[in-house]
Design a protein around this motif. Structure first.
Motif, mmCIF file in Angstrom:
data_model
loop_
_atom_site.group_PDB
_atom_site.id
_atom_site.type_symbol
_atom_site.label_atom_id
_atom_site.label_comp_id
_atom_site.label_asym_id
_atom_site.label_seq_id
_atom_site.Cartn_x
_atom_site.Cartn_y
_atom_site.Cartn_z
ATOM 1 N N GLU A 193 9.118 5.018 14.696
ATOM 2 C CA GLU A 193 9.027 5.020 13.235
ATOM 3 C C GLU A 193 7.836 5.878 12.833
ATOM 4 O OE1 GLU A 193 10.784 3.671 10.796
ATOM 5 O OE2 GLU A 193 12.256 2.573 11.998
ATOM 6 N N PRO A 194 8.047 6.892 11.992
ATOM 7 C CA PRO A 194 6.891 7.718 11.590
ATOM 8 C C PRO A 194 5.901 6.916 10.758
ATOM 9 C CG PRO A 194 8.836 8.281 10.294
ATOM 10 C CD PRO A 194 9.304 7.324 11.355
ATOM 11 N N GLU A 195 4.617 7.064 11.097
ATOM 12 C CA GLU A 195 3.560 6.403 10.339
ATOM 13 C C GLU A 195 3.060 7.324 9.237
ATOM 14 O OE1 GLU A 195 0.632 5.464 13.256
ATOM 15 O OE2 GLU A 195 1.910 4.017 14.330
ATOM 16 N N ALA A 196 2.102 6.843 8.469
ATOM 17 C CA ALA A 196 1.512 7.668 7.417
ATOM 18 C C ALA A 196 0.952 8.945 8.029
ATOM 19 C CB ALA A 196 0.408 6.891 6.699
ATOM 20 N N GLY A 197 1.267 10.084 7.424
ATOM 21 C CA GLY A 197 0.785 11.354 7.924
ATOM 22 C C GLY A 197 1.625 11.933 9.037
#
Length: 339
Positions: A37-41
């Protein structure tokens, strides 16, 4: 949002154990894991193609290196291109074609700072975005500054850098281009297709004697990917004010202990009296070079003055075999895996 449905699981290639001796398929494991899951940034990228390079063999040894080493039990990494399928922060558009350093997996969550957006129309073939031509271009054009009429010697001429370096030297006006390689089969193709006037074959006699025959007037420019005996030979036949650009140490990386150190004895008297300039060159110090090279490469591919030698294996499960075959010298040019 996402471009297409993202599966729950994907495959990645992990290192099973440190490499001592010959690299083999037992050093790799194809593992199925949840798609990150892509995180912030970060952005989520579906990888379409990746490259394998000689330095990856070195990163598997556990030696102390100036670059991070691979870790047993963890996924490997390396240059890849793919399409953005999720961009939570909106810094990139879904569908963007991007270059990033997390190959060896089907999906990658990548920090936006490590993503370089690509123009899909800049090059006529997707894999060309993974060429090592930027290193060859920078070493010859910026570091060694090839001049019209120069005699250029390229070591490791059948590799990802060398297979483009001969063509680039010719494009820059070199009068004679000589390359070294490991077999007469490869040497014949270098002469027929890749810009080389003559070749030196390792194991076919003393390197210096072969180089004196191939470059009877001496060498003005060296692009060295190998080191060792070939660097010594180039110095022995260097002309006054020769310029040497050193970009690799394949003599150690693909032989010996697999490290990046490649000690060699050089004659300081020759360096001084012939005013030979030796310069190390690394692409990491020139972040503008990939875009510059892409423009040069795109024009050259379209006008037929440049070709992109490469081997292409299909499927992520073939990535370990691709790297093993590269270390065995099986291919000419870049070695790519289509995911």
């Amino acid at each position: 949002m996402s471009l297409t449905a993202v599966p729950a699981m994907h495959r990645e290639i992990r290192l099973t154990t440190r490499v001592e001796g010959e690299l083999s398929l037992r050093h790799f494991d194809v593992t199925e894991v949840p798609v990150p899951e892509p995180e912030a940034g970060q952005v989520l990228v579906r990888n379409r193609m990746m490259a394998v390079t000689a330095v990856m063999r070195t990163q598997m040894t556990g030696m102390r290196l100036p670059i991070p080493s691979f870790v047993p039990g963890k996924a490997l990494w390396g240059a890849a291109i793919g399409e953005v399928v999720a961009a939570p922060d909106g810094g990139h558009e879904v569908g963007d074609l991007v270059h990033h350093p997390y190959g060896w997996r089907e999906f990658a969550a990548v920090e936006e700072s490590k993503v370089r957006r690509l123009d899909p129309d800049a090059l006529p073939a997707l894999g060309a975005h993974l060429s090592q031509g930027a290193t060859a271009w920078g070493a010859l054009h910026r570091a060694a500054e090839v001049l019209p009429g120069d005699t250029v010697f390229v070591t490791g001429a059948a590799g990802g850098v060398g297979s483009l370096a001969g063509q680039i030297a010719r494009r820059l006006g070199a009068g004679r281009v000589v390359g070294s390689t490991g077999s007469e089969r490869k040497a014949a193709r270098l002469r027929a297709e890749l810009g080389y006037d003559d070749t030196i074959v390792r194991g076919a006699g003393p390197i210096e004697a072969q180089l004196r025959r191939a470059a009877p007037d001496g060498v003005d420019v060296l692009l060295d990917t190998v080191g060792g005996e070939q660097l010594t030979a180039a110095l022995a036949v260097a002309r006054p004010d020769a310029r040497f650009a050193l970009v690799g140490a394949l003599s150690s990386q693909l032989g010996g202990d697999g490290g990046v150190a490649a000690p060699v004895a050089l004659d300081a008297g020759l360096i001084i009296t012939r005013r030979v300039a030796l310069r190390g060159f690394g692409l990491h110090a020139h972040p503008d070079l990939p875009q510059e090279w892409t423009k040069v490469f795109g024009r050259g591919l379209r006008d037929g003055e440049l070709v992109f030698p490469h081997a292409l294996l299909r499927g992520i499960a073939q990535a370990p075999r691709a790297l093993c075959e590269l270390t065995q010298g099986r291919h000419i040019g870049a070695v790519l895996v289509e995911l």
